[in-house]
Design a protein around this motif. Structure first.
Motif, PDB file in Angstrom:
ATOM      1  N   ASN A  86       0.776  -1.237   0.000  1.00 39.58           N
ATOM      2  CA  ASN A  86       0.000   0.000   0.000  1.00 39.58           C
ATOM      3  C   ASN A  86       0.809   1.290   0.000  1.00 39.58           C
ATOM      4  OD1 ASN A  86      -2.379  -1.559   0.195  1.00 39.58           O
ATOM      5  ND2 ASN A  86      -2.107  -1.727   2.388  1.00 39.58           N
ATOM      6  N   HIS A  87       2.037   1.274   0.485  1.00 39.38           N
ATOM      7  CA  HIS A  87       2.731   2.542   0.693  1.00 39.38           C
ATOM      8  C   HIS A  87       4.097   2.655   0.029  1.00 39.38           C
ATOM      9  CE1 HIS A  87      -0.399   3.647   3.451  1.00 39.38           C
ATOM     10  NE2 HIS A  87      -0.194   2.533   4.155  1.00 39.38           N
ATOM     11  N   LEU A  88       4.667   1.578  -0.430  1.00 34.37           N
ATOM     12  CA  LEU A  88       6.006   1.640  -1.018  1.00 34.37           C
ATOM     13  C   LEU A  88       6.047   2.580  -2.224  1.00 34.37           C
ATOM     14  CD1 LEU A  88       8.934   0.667  -1.071  1.00 34.37           C
ATOM     15  CD2 LEU A  88       8.181  -1.255  -2.480  1.00 34.37           C
ATOM     16  N   ASN A  89       5.010   2.560  -3.040  1.00 32.28           N
ATOM     17  CA  ASN A  89       4.994   3.426  -4.227  1.00 32.28           C
ATOM     18  C   ASN A  89       5.001   4.906  -3.866  1.00 32.28           C
ATOM     19  OD1 ASN A  89       5.007   1.181  -5.822  1.00 32.28           O
ATOM     20  ND2 ASN A  89       2.846   1.266  -6.328  1.00 32.28           N
ATOM     21  N   ASP A  90       4.464   5.279  -2.706  1.00 28.57           N
ATOM     22  CA  ASP A  90       4.507   6.678  -2.278  1.00 28.57           C
ATOM     23  C   ASP A  90       5.935   7.110  -1.962  1.00 28.57           C
ATOM     24  OD1 ASP A  90       1.697   7.251  -2.417  1.00 28.57           O
ATOM     25  OD2 ASP A  90       1.453   5.993  -0.642  1.00 28.57           O
ATOM     26  N   VAL A  91       6.701   6.227  -1.348  1.00 29.36           N
ATOM     27  CA  VAL A  91       8.110   6.529  -1.082  1.00 29.36           C
ATOM     28  C   VAL A  91       8.862   6.661  -2.401  1.00 29.36           C
ATOM     29  CG1 VAL A  91      10.236   5.680  -0.015  1.00 29.36           C
ATOM     30  CG2 VAL A  91       8.051   5.344   1.156  1.00 29.36           C
ATOM     31  N   LEU A  92       8.616   5.729  -3.316  1.00 28.21           N
ATOM     32  CA  LEU A  92       9.294   5.741  -4.610  1.00 28.21           C
ATOM     33  C   LEU A  92       8.936   6.982  -5.428  1.00 28.21           C
ATOM     34  CD1 LEU A  92       8.842   1.999  -5.636  1.00 28.21           C
ATOM     35  CD2 LEU A  92      10.873   3.075  -4.669  1.00 28.21           C
ATOM     36  N   ALA A  93       7.680   7.404  -5.366  1.00 29.83           N
ATOM     37  CA  ALA A  93       7.247   8.571  -6.150  1.00 29.83           C
ATOM     38  C   ALA A  93       8.005   9.824  -5.724  1.00 29.83           C
ATOM     39  CB  ALA A  93       5.746   8.786  -5.989  1.00 29.83           C
ATOM     40  N   VAL A 148       1.038  10.400   3.185  1.00 24.56           N
ATOM     41  CA  VAL A 148       1.772  11.659   3.351  1.00 24.56           C
ATOM     42  C   VAL A 148       3.094  11.381   4.059  1.00 24.56           C
ATOM     43  CG1 VAL A 148       1.739  13.936   4.438  1.00 24.56           C
ATOM     44  CG2 VAL A 148      -0.330  13.046   3.343  1.00 24.56           C
ATOM     45  N   ALA A 149       3.063  10.558   5.091  1.00 21.96           N
ATOM     46  CA  ALA A 149       4.299  10.215   5.807  1.00 21.96           C
ATOM     47  C   ALA A 149       5.290   9.510   4.883  1.00 21.96           C
ATOM     48  CB  ALA A 149       3.977   9.333   7.009  1.00 21.96           C
ATOM     49  N   CYS A 150       4.782   8.666   3.995  1.00 16.50           N
ATOM     50  CA  CYS A 150       5.664   7.974   3.046  1.00 16.50           C
ATOM     51  C   CYS A 150       6.247   8.945   2.029  1.00 16.50           C
ATOM     52  CB  CYS A 150       4.904   6.845   2.354  1.00 16.50           C
ATOM     53  SG  CYS A 150       4.551   5.469   3.457  1.00 16.50           S
ATOM     54  N   ASN A 151       5.473   9.938   1.611  1.00 15.12           N
ATOM     55  CA  ASN A 151       6.016  10.959   0.706  1.00 15.12           C
ATOM     56  C   ASN A 151       7.182  11.683   1.360  1.00 15.12           C
ATOM     57  OD1 ASN A 151       4.137  10.431  -1.317  1.00 15.12           O
ATOM     58  ND2 ASN A 151       2.666  11.881  -0.501  1.00 15.12           N
ATOM     59  N   PHE A 152       7.031  12.046   2.613  1.00 13.11           N
ATOM     60  CA  PHE A 152       8.112  12.731   3.328  1.00 13.11           C
ATOM     61  C   PHE A 152       9.285  11.791   3.623  1.00 13.11           C
ATOM     62  CE2 PHE A 152       4.786  15.835   3.938  1.00 13.11           C
ATOM     63  CZ  PHE A 152       5.481  17.019   3.747  1.00 13.11           C
ATOM     64  N   THR A 153       8.998  10.518   3.819  1.00 15.36           N
ATOM     65  CA  THR A 153      10.069   9.540   4.004  1.00 15.36           C
ATOM     66  C   THR A 153      10.914   9.441   2.743  1.00 15.36           C
ATOM     67  OG1 THR A 153       8.724   8.286   5.574  1.00 15.36           O
ATOM     68  CG2 THR A 153      10.579   7.135   4.560  1.00 15.36           C
ATOM     69  N   GLY A 154      10.270   9.439   1.584  1.00 15.50           N
ATOM     70  CA  GLY A 154      11.011   9.442   0.324  1.00 15.50           C
ATOM     71  C   GLY A 154      11.870  10.684   0.186  1.00 15.50           C
ATOM     72  N   GLY A 155      11.328  11.832   0.604  1.00 12.12           N
ATOM     73  CA  GLY A 155      12.110  13.069   0.569  1.00 12.12           C
ATOM     74  C   GLY A 155      13.307  13.006   1.494  1.00 12.12           C
ATOM     75  N   LEU A 156      13.120  12.445   2.688  1.00 12.06           N
ATOM     76  CA  LEU A 156      14.222  12.308   3.633  1.00 12.06           C
ATOM     77  C   LEU A 156      15.281  11.343   3.093  1.00 12.06           C
ATOM     78  CD1 LEU A 156      15.392  13.057   6.392  1.00 12.06           C
ATOM     79  CD2 LEU A 156      14.111  11.137   7.354  1.00 12.06           C
ATOM     80  N   LEU A 157      14.850  10.249   2.486  1.00  9.18           N
ATOM     81  CA  LEU A 157      15.799   9.313   1.875  1.00  9.18           C
ATOM     82  C   LEU A 157      16.615   9.995   0.781  1.00  9.18           C
ATOM     83  CD1 LEU A 157      13.733   6.008   1.584  1.00  9.18           C
ATOM     84  CD2 LEU A 157      15.733   6.410   3.014  1.00  9.18           C
ATOM     85  N   TYR A 158      15.943  10.801  -0.037  1.00 10.90           N
ATOM     86  CA  TYR A 158      16.654  11.513  -1.102  1.00 10.90           C
ATOM     87  C   TYR A 158      17.681  12.471  -0.493  1.00 10.90           C
ATOM     88  CZ  TYR A 158      17.802  14.342  -5.085  1.00 10.90           C
ATOM     89  OH  TYR A 158      18.513  14.993  -6.065  1.00 10.90           O
ATOM     90  N   TRP A 159      17.285  13.208   0.551  1.00  9.35           N
ATOM     91  CA  TRP A 159      18.209  14.137   1.187  1.00  9.35           C
ATOM     92  C   TRP A 159      19.415  13.394   1.761  1.00  9.35           C
ATOM     93  CZ3 TRP A 159      19.872  14.775   6.267  1.00  9.35           C
ATOM     94  CH2 TRP A 159      20.642  15.908   6.494  1.00  9.35           C
TER      95      TRP A 159
END
Length: 173
Positions: A86-93, A148-159
């Motif tokens: 359910n949420h992995l794609n949000d991190v990837l996006a 939303v938390a997964c979107n920010f997790t992806g951003g943190l991973l990128y940073w």
């Protein structure tokens, strides 16, 4: 010529991402492969720097994980792993958007996306569009705070990736 190539690849990526995260069909997978090829062709127009290669790798790895997740979701065992389902794609996006944005800015000789505040703003905008505005564009769209938390997790991973890959190197010089 470079600007035209950037616009064409940008449109291809937008269309590919739309199919990826909304349609998730075989056509979406085809667009993902075309996106990766388009980004690599775009990189060939200029001298490839480490940062561009890193962003291409992030995009390629995320697309590969998405394709694996697409087929994993079709398996019955996927119900045992709700985060992956359910949420992995949000991190990837988020990773894809930030990597492509940084790649495009770097390609156009602008500053890349390394600042945590800028990453936060982009994640806020993406969360708003994907979790709120998407409901008006696609009635089947669902959203929750975990997305939303997964979107920010992806951003943190990128940073973290760009911080350790580029910022530490620039401090040594």
């Amino acid at each position: 010529m470079e600007i035209i190539a950037a616009i064409v690849v940008g449109l291809l990526i937008l269309e590919g991402v739309a199919f990826f995260f909304n349609d998730a069909s075989e056509k979406g997978i085809l667009y993902a492969v075309l996106e990766i090829v388009g980004v690599i062709i775009l990189a060939a127009f200029r001298i490839v720097k480490k940062e561009k290669v890193t962003n291409i790798l992030i995009i390629s790895i995320c697309m590969g994980i998405y394709v694996l997740n697409y087929f994993f979701k079709k398996q019955d065992i996927s119900y045992s792993y709700p985060f992956i389902r359910n949420h992995l794609n949000d991190v990837l996006a988020s990773l894809i958007v930030l990597s492509y944005g940084s790649f495009l800015f770097n390609f156009l000789n602008m500053h890349s996306i390394h600042d945590l505040r800028l990453i936060f703003l982009i994640c806020c905008f993406c969360s708003f569009v994907w979790e709120y505005a998407a409901k008006f564009l696609n009635p089947k769209s669902t959203s929750d705070w975990w997305d939303v938390a997964c979107n920010f997790t992806g951003g943190l991973l990128y940073w973290l990736i760009v911080h350790f890959a580029f910022e530490r190197k620039s401090k040594r010089v």
